[in-house]
Design a protein around this motif. Structure first.
Motif, PDB file in Angstrom:
ATOM      1  N   ASN A 143       7.182  -1.536 -12.969  1.00 51.88           N
ATOM      2  CA  ASN A 143       6.197  -1.247 -13.923  1.00 51.88           C
ATOM      3  C   ASN A 143       6.897  -1.029 -15.434  1.00 51.88           C
ATOM      4  O   ASN A 143       6.606  -1.753 -16.394  1.00 51.88           O
ATOM      5  CB  ASN A 143       5.151  -0.159 -13.700  1.00 51.88           C
ATOM      6  CG  ASN A 143       4.076  -0.136 -14.906  1.00 51.88           C
ATOM      7  OD1 ASN A 143       4.156   0.401 -15.829  1.00 51.88           O
ATOM      8  ND2 ASN A 143       2.957  -0.432 -14.251  1.00 51.88           N
ATOM      9  N   ASN A 188       1.271  -1.215 -10.442  1.00 49.75           N
ATOM     10  CA  ASN A 188       0.373  -0.596 -11.360  1.00 49.75           C
ATOM     11  C   ASN A 188       0.235   0.695 -10.639  1.00 49.75           C
ATOM     12  O   ASN A 188      -0.816   1.407 -11.089  1.00 49.75           O
ATOM     13  CB  ASN A 188      -0.900  -1.237 -12.103  1.00 49.75           C
ATOM     14  CG  ASN A 188      -0.464  -2.178 -13.157  1.00 49.75           C
ATOM     15  OD1 ASN A 188       0.560  -1.807 -13.844  1.00 49.75           O
ATOM     16  ND2 ASN A 188      -0.954  -3.194 -13.290  1.00 49.75           N
ATOM     17  N   LEU A 205       1.167  -7.258 -13.225  1.00 50.72           N
ATOM     18  CA  LEU A 205       1.513  -6.407 -12.378  1.00 50.72           C
ATOM     19  C   LEU A 205       0.498  -5.762 -11.315  1.00 50.72           C
ATOM     20  O   LEU A 205       1.024  -5.267 -10.227  1.00 50.72           O
ATOM     21  CB  LEU A 205       1.934  -5.040 -13.264  1.00 50.72           C
ATOM     22  CG  LEU A 205       3.233  -5.353 -14.037  1.00 50.72           C
ATOM     23  CD1 LEU A 205       3.469  -4.150 -14.943  1.00 50.72           C
ATOM     24  CD2 LEU A 205       4.374  -5.820 -13.217  1.00 50.72           C
ATOM     25  N   LYS A 251       0.389  -6.201 -17.741  1.00 48.03           N
ATOM     26  CA  LYS A 251      -0.358  -5.294 -16.853  1.00 48.03           C
ATOM     27  C   LYS A 251      -1.210  -5.847 -15.943  1.00 48.03           C
ATOM     28  O   LYS A 251      -1.318  -5.478 -14.788  1.00 48.03           O
ATOM     29  CB  LYS A 251      -1.175  -4.334 -17.619  1.00 48.03           C
ATOM     30  CG  LYS A 251      -0.262  -3.003 -18.435  1.00 48.03           C
ATOM     31  CD  LYS A 251      -1.263  -2.482 -19.413  1.00 48.03           C
ATOM     32  CE  LYS A 251      -0.626  -1.348 -20.239  1.00 48.03           C
ATOM     33  NZ  LYS A 251      -1.464  -0.436 -20.890  1.00 48.03           N
TER      34      LYS A 251
END
Length: 107
Positions: free
Chosen positions: A85, A47, A26, A23
């Motif tokens: 994602n 994201n 990203l 995350k």
């Protein structure tokens, strides 16, 4: 059996850590999208955080056209970002899942 349970718990913790790292990574993956004529450009992260919007002066004269371009271009960029994602997070989750009987839907 208890050792197996501890091993599975450790694998789940490792998988969770990898998901969090993914995350964060990203946030550095940028998606650029433009209107068909190039008069509107947007950049967002994988994201789905908007980083920039560039609007040609000609669009400022027509509020309705600008709104339409924003909707279309942002939606295209969000769709691309969502695809990246979801693919990245699914790959990390699949890799880190322990082999739990009955939970093979992630494999």
């Amino acid at each position: 059996m208890f050792g197996d349970m501890m091993g599975m718990m450790n694998k789940l913790k490792d998988a969770q850590k990898k998901v969090e790292e993914t995350k964060k990574r990203l946030d550095t993956v940028l998606i650029d999208e433009s209107s068909n004529d190039g008069s509107l450009k947007v950049t967002l992260t994988a994201n789905r955080t908007i980083k920039s919007i560039s609007i040609d002066d000609t669009l400022l004269e027509d509020k309705e056209q600008l709104e339409d371009y924003l909707i279309l271009t942002l939606n295209k960029a969000i769709e691309k970002a969502t695809g990246i994602n979801e693919a990245e997070l699914a790959a990390v989750a699949k890799e880190g899942m322990p082999n739990i009987p009955g939970m093979d839907m992630f494999k």
